[in-house]
Design a protein around this motif. Structure first.
Motif, PDB file in Angstrom:
ATOM      1  N   TYR A  60      33.821   7.092 -35.552  1.00  0.00           N
ATOM      2  CA  TYR A  60      34.241   6.510 -34.273  1.00  0.00           C
ATOM      3  C   TYR A  60      35.537   7.118 -33.768  1.00  0.00           C
ATOM      4  O   TYR A  60      35.883   7.000 -32.613  1.00  0.00           O
ATOM      5  CB  TYR A  60      34.345   4.988 -34.372  1.00  0.00           C
ATOM      6  CG  TYR A  60      35.261   4.481 -35.468  1.00  0.00           C
ATOM      7  CD1 TYR A  60      36.580   4.160 -35.205  1.00  0.00           C
ATOM      8  CD2 TYR A  60      34.778   4.320 -36.760  1.00  0.00           C
ATOM      9  CE1 TYR A  60      37.406   3.696 -36.199  1.00  0.00           C
ATOM     10  CE2 TYR A  60      35.599   3.846 -37.771  1.00  0.00           C
ATOM     11  CZ  TYR A  60      36.918   3.533 -37.483  1.00  0.00           C
ATOM     12  OH  TYR A  60      37.731   3.075 -38.476  1.00  0.00           O
ATOM     13  N   LEU A 227      30.886  -7.816 -51.346  1.00  0.00           N
ATOM     14  CA  LEU A 227      29.877  -8.114 -50.328  1.00  0.00           C
ATOM     15  C   LEU A 227      28.620  -8.693 -50.976  1.00  0.00           C
ATOM     16  O   LEU A 227      28.012  -9.643 -50.462  1.00  0.00           O
ATOM     17  CB  LEU A 227      29.546  -6.842 -49.533  1.00  0.00           C
ATOM     18  CG  LEU A 227      28.475  -6.969 -48.451  1.00  0.00           C
ATOM     19  CD1 LEU A 227      28.798  -8.067 -47.446  1.00  0.00           C
ATOM     20  CD2 LEU A 227      28.294  -5.634 -47.724  1.00  0.00           C
ATOM     21  N   ILE A 242      32.189  -7.568 -40.942  1.00  0.00           N
ATOM     22  CA  ILE A 242      32.486  -6.432 -41.820  1.00  0.00           C
ATOM     23  C   ILE A 242      33.584  -5.607 -41.173  1.00  0.00           C
ATOM     24  O   ILE A 242      33.345  -4.892 -40.198  1.00  0.00           O
ATOM     25  CB  ILE A 242      31.240  -5.568 -42.067  1.00  0.00           C
ATOM     26  CG1 ILE A 242      30.010  -6.427 -42.324  1.00  0.00           C
ATOM     27  CG2 ILE A 242      31.512  -4.570 -43.185  1.00  0.00           C
ATOM     28  CD1 ILE A 242      29.757  -6.821 -43.721  1.00  0.00           C
ATOM     29  N   CYS A 243      34.774  -5.734 -41.726  1.00  0.00           N
ATOM     30  CA  CYS A 243      35.963  -5.097 -41.157  1.00  0.00           C
ATOM     31  C   CYS A 243      36.304  -3.813 -41.901  1.00  0.00           C
ATOM     32  O   CYS A 243      36.766  -2.840 -41.322  1.00  0.00           O
ATOM     33  CB  CYS A 243      37.115  -6.086 -41.257  1.00  0.00           C
ATOM     34  SG  CYS A 243      38.689  -5.467 -40.695  1.00  0.00           S
ATOM     35  N   GLY A 244      36.078  -3.820 -43.217  1.00  0.00           N
ATOM     36  CA  GLY A 244      36.407  -2.659 -44.024  1.00  0.00           C
ATOM     37  C   GLY A 244      35.703  -2.720 -45.355  1.00  0.00           C
ATOM     38  O   GLY A 244      35.174  -3.765 -45.744  1.00  0.00           O
ATOM     39  N   MET A 245      35.637  -1.583 -46.026  1.00  0.00           N
ATOM     40  CA  MET A 245      35.010  -1.516 -47.352  1.00  0.00           C
ATOM     41  C   MET A 245      35.890  -0.646 -48.240  1.00  0.00           C
ATOM     42  O   MET A 245      35.457   0.365 -48.780  1.00  0.00           O
ATOM     43  CB  MET A 245      33.589  -0.950 -47.254  1.00  0.00           C
ATOM     44  CG  MET A 245      32.624  -1.836 -46.476  1.00  0.00           C
ATOM     45  SD  MET A 245      30.897  -1.327 -46.687  1.00  0.00           S
ATOM     46  CE  MET A 245      30.040  -2.656 -45.779  1.00  0.00           C
ATOM     47  N   LEU A 269      20.827 -14.559 -42.491  1.00  0.00           N
ATOM     48  CA  LEU A 269      22.226 -14.146 -42.400  1.00  0.00           C
ATOM     49  C   LEU A 269      22.417 -13.074 -41.339  1.00  0.00           C
ATOM     50  O   LEU A 269      21.492 -12.322 -41.032  1.00  0.00           O
ATOM     51  CB  LEU A 269      22.703 -13.602 -43.743  1.00  0.00           C
ATOM     52  CG  LEU A 269      22.501 -14.505 -44.963  1.00  0.00           C
ATOM     53  CD1 LEU A 269      23.066 -13.847 -46.218  1.00  0.00           C
ATOM     54  CD2 LEU A 269      23.108 -15.871 -44.744  1.00  0.00           C
ATOM     55  N   THR A 270      23.622 -13.004 -40.834  1.00  0.00           N
ATOM     56  CA  THR A 270      24.006 -11.940 -39.915  1.00  0.00           C
ATOM     57  C   THR A 270      25.180 -11.168 -40.518  1.00  0.00           C
ATOM     58  O   THR A 270      26.181 -11.772 -40.888  1.00  0.00           O
ATOM     59  CB  THR A 270      24.434 -12.523 -38.550  1.00  0.00           C
ATOM     60  OG1 THR A 270      23.354 -13.268 -38.009  1.00  0.00           O
ATOM     61  CG2 THR A 270      24.813 -11.402 -37.577  1.00  0.00           C
ATOM     62  N   LEU A 271      25.016  -9.866 -40.641  1.00  0.00           N
ATOM     63  CA  LEU A 271      26.104  -8.986 -41.081  1.00  0.00           C
ATOM     64  C   LEU A 271      26.495  -8.140 -39.880  1.00  0.00           C
ATOM     65  O   LEU A 271      25.640  -7.454 -39.306  1.00  0.00           O
ATOM     66  CB  LEU A 271      25.660  -8.068 -42.220  1.00  0.00           C
ATOM     67  CG  LEU A 271      24.890  -8.657 -43.408  1.00  0.00           C
ATOM     68  CD1 LEU A 271      24.644  -7.574 -44.460  1.00  0.00           C
ATOM     69  CD2 LEU A 271      25.644  -9.815 -44.020  1.00  0.00           C
ATOM     70  N   ARG A 272      27.758  -8.175 -39.535  1.00  0.00           N
ATOM     71  CA  ARG A 272      28.129  -7.464 -38.312  1.00  0.00           C
ATOM     72  C   ARG A 272      29.408  -6.672 -38.517  1.00  0.00           C
ATOM     73  O   ARG A 272      30.445  -7.218 -38.861  1.00  0.00           O
ATOM     74  CB  ARG A 272      28.316  -8.507 -37.193  1.00  0.00           C
ATOM     75  CG  ARG A 272      28.318  -7.906 -35.822  1.00  0.00           C
ATOM     76  CD  ARG A 272      28.295  -8.983 -34.749  1.00  0.00           C
ATOM     77  NE  ARG A 272      28.876  -8.447 -33.545  1.00  0.00           N
ATOM     78  CZ  ARG A 272      29.513  -9.160 -32.621  1.00  0.00           C
ATOM     79  NH1 ARG A 272      29.624 -10.456 -32.752  1.00  0.00           N
ATOM     80  NH2 ARG A 272      30.029  -8.578 -31.563  1.00  0.00           N
ATOM     81  N   GLY A 273      29.290  -5.364 -38.357  1.00  0.00           N
ATOM     82  CA  GLY A 273      30.457  -4.505 -38.427  1.00  0.00           C
ATOM     83  C   GLY A 273      31.202  -4.541 -37.102  1.00  0.00           C
ATOM     84  O   GLY A 273      30.588  -4.698 -36.048  1.00  0.00           O
ATOM     85  N   PHE A 274      32.513  -4.391 -37.161  1.00  0.00           N
ATOM     86  CA  PHE A 274      33.260  -4.428 -35.894  1.00  0.00           C
ATOM     87  C   PHE A 274      34.523  -3.583 -35.973  1.00  0.00           C
ATOM     88  O   PHE A 274      35.033  -3.289 -37.058  1.00  0.00           O
ATOM     89  CB  PHE A 274      33.613  -5.876 -35.515  1.00  0.00           C
ATOM     90  CG  PHE A 274      34.725  -6.482 -36.318  1.00  0.00           C
ATOM     91  CD1 PHE A 274      34.514  -6.922 -37.616  1.00  0.00           C
ATOM     92  CD2 PHE A 274      36.007  -6.596 -35.788  1.00  0.00           C
ATOM     93  CE1 PHE A 274      35.544  -7.472 -38.366  1.00  0.00           C
ATOM     94  CE2 PHE A 274      37.049  -7.149 -36.523  1.00  0.00           C
ATOM     95  CZ  PHE A 274      36.808  -7.586 -37.818  1.00  0.00           C
ATOM     96  N   LEU A 275      34.981  -3.189 -34.811  1.00  0.00           N
ATOM     97  CA  LEU A 275      36.288  -2.541 -34.664  1.00  0.00           C
ATOM     98  C   LEU A 275      37.064  -3.336 -33.634  1.00  0.00           C
ATOM     99  O   LEU A 275      36.505  -3.793 -32.632  1.00  0.00           O
ATOM    100  CB  LEU A 275      36.134  -1.095 -34.177  1.00  0.00           C
ATOM    101  CG  LEU A 275      35.459  -0.119 -35.124  1.00  0.00           C
ATOM    102  CD1 LEU A 275      35.326   1.251 -34.442  1.00  0.00           C
ATOM    103  CD2 LEU A 275      36.235   0.025 -36.422  1.00  0.00           C
ATOM    104  N   ASP A 278      36.834  -3.176 -29.646  1.00  0.00           N
ATOM    105  CA  ASP A 278      35.817  -3.810 -28.801  1.00  0.00           C
ATOM    106  C   ASP A 278      36.205  -5.220 -28.365  1.00  0.00           C
ATOM    107  O   ASP A 278      35.450  -5.859 -27.627  1.00  0.00           O
ATOM    108  CB  ASP A 278      34.486  -3.918 -29.563  1.00  0.00           C
ATOM    109  CG  ASP A 278      33.815  -2.568 -29.742  1.00  0.00           C
ATOM    110  OD1 ASP A 278      34.162  -1.629 -29.009  1.00  0.00           O
ATOM    111  OD2 ASP A 278      32.929  -2.460 -30.618  1.00  0.00           O
TER     112      ASP A 278
END
Lengths: 332, 332
Positions: A60, A227, A242-245, A269-275, A278
């Motif tokens: 990104y 996770l 999901i902010c970081g790994m 369940l919902t898994l959602r990555g984000f920055l 946004d």
């Protein structure tokens, strides 16, 4: 003439980065052109996401270039140039850290008020770090009052905000994981209902003991085993932001976990990555709310400060090893 | 007295089920009590989710009991009992398949009109199967016109609906994967823009060739390597509706894939597991829309029918091996 020192990327790390991947370079202090400012940086941020930019992969944000200065959040005093209502003497926030003097496009700088809050707060609790916690918890994971929240990396800059904001927003129970007994103790002081050191046993077992009735929201800073444990502990309709790994940023082999991903179906369940980029629409509400909590003493934040540009790589490596409590900063 | 034949679970499968896990048992045709109906089943459904119920693990539905009949969607004629406006001669849909005669609580039965559509449609395209495709694509994944959609298990009952509904709702490009050249050919006839046999090479490569600009929506029936490939091909803000993971239902070791889960962060992806039961609010709109497409000849569906209760286990095993085209049914 004053010398400007900056940190270049000397080579791309394979696995864990080392001091050899960085190089301290002396250059000249730049001269501003039209619309430009020269900022003498006072503080710079080191953040886990920077590890990803050291690899030569499309993402990104573009990867860091070799033999060029790194960049990232920083804050300092304008010493030359005047544009967009910003003038010498102003303190500005911008994106060109890892150097003592930055040549900044005025449109990419934001003036901050050093009398309103300690300036470091603008790189942490009142900045991207705080908004990441706020947006991830309330917007991405849509936490509701009464729910049980689990956050990993909970003694870090983002994680400690997540846990405290969850409590302030009415979470029923907040659980955090961290990497040392001292951090776990700090989480208890910050108001977490339960906290554990992930070195003390399988995360799954520690999480089950800390949240025996399961969790509704997981704020992931770590990935991997954390996770997997969170998915296993999730209740129906649970959500993960999901902010970081960070557990896998330095791994050369892809992780085996989570091996229980099929549970997302039955548990819905919902898994959602984000920055955070946004979620800028939340910024005004965030600043108002968080500044209020700070004024009222309801929100605490920690900082780990390392001195001098030459030690910026060391600060970054320490961050990856989890040596920080709260926000990791370099004072220049 | 008429004999009732039913299929019992004789033992729990370890890995892939075999015929030995099932037992054909003869019992008596039941007599209805108050509020009960006796239904002579004409058709029963076998579905991938039934594999999960054969394991002794807590899930969203209780596991099948040993030495007792299996159950699942079925349809037949009421031959005794009268309640809730249902009487002998009526055709009803209910949840007690895997037997020739079912003793059904009238509240758990729904009358269907055999003149409106072939009755088998109520177990497939106009039933749970169709609603699963409709809800997963439009509600869970929130597909928008112009987007690129990828569906795995695309020649199956759910997958073939997903692809066709996507086209009818304005998807820009629809890609399907299936397990044989004949199925791939069938997908082309059904209007898929591209389709591939996942045996022909790494799914990642086949998907890249079929959707060179990436995908926006993935409807997952398969899991594992398919899910990993889909995550890799996702564009920013992509969504996956996770309906099933048939690739791993019979594995004794948890799957290694997806190993690229960290991509959910930078791409801001959402992975969401779902069960059709949460989306009942869509039923009226679904029936109206899908029945209309069927009448207008815009939607086709395939059925693979096996005859006789004794062959129900064979039908189920064939389903797990992907021997069906479209909906797998047993005619009793």
């Amino acid at each position: 003439m004053t010398v400007n020192r900056e940190i270049h990327l000397a080579s791309r790390p394979q696995g864990w980065p080392t001091a050899d991947n960085f190089r301290l370079v002396e250059t000249e202090v730049p001269t501003p052109g039209p619309g430009q400012l020269v900022v003498r940086n006072q503080l710079m941020s080191v953040d886990p996401y920077m590890r990803g930019r050291m690899d030569d992969v499309k993402s990104y944000v573009p990867p860091f270039a070799l033999d060029a200065p790194l960049d990232g959040g920083a804050l300092g005093e304008v010493v030359a140039g005047e544009a967009d209502g910003i003038a010498p003497g102003d303190t500005v926030l911008h994106g060109l850290g890892w150097r003592e003097y930055a040549l900044v496009d005025a449109r990419g700088a934001r003036r901050v008020d050093p009398d309103l809050a300690p300036v470091s707060a603008y790189l942490g609790v009142l900045g991207m770090t705080g908004l990441t916690a706020y947006a991830g918890l309330l917007d991405v994971a849509a936490m509701k009052p009464g729910e049980t929240v689990f956050v990993s990396g909970a003694a870090g800059a983002v994680g400690s905000m997540v846990g405290q904001i969850a409590k302030l927003k009415g979470a029923g129970r907040v659980v955090g994981s961290a990497g040392s007994a001292a951090k776990v103790e700090r989480l208890r002081v910050l108001g977490f209902d339960a906290a554990f050191d992930y070195h003390d046993g399988p995360v799954r077992d520690s999480l089950r003991a800390a949240a025996p009735d399961g969790i509704d929201v997981y704020f992931d800073n770590v990935g991997g085993e954390h996770l997997e444990a969170a998915i296993g502990a999730m209740r129906l309709h649970g959500r993960a932001a999901i902010c970081g790994m960070i557990a896998q940023y330095n791994e050369t082999e892809p992780p085996a976990a989570p091996r229980n991903l099929a549970l997302v179906i039955g548990k819905r369940l919902t898994l959602r990555g984000f920055l955070v980029g946004d979620h800028g629409h939340l910024r005004d509400r965030f600043v108002q709310e968080v500044a209020g909590w700070l004024r009222e003493g309801k929100l605490s934040y920690d900082e780990t400060v390392v001195d001098g540009i030459a030690r910026a790589p060391e600060a970054f490596l320490g961050l990856l090893r989890g040596e920080n409590l709260g926000k990791m900063l370099v004072r220049l």
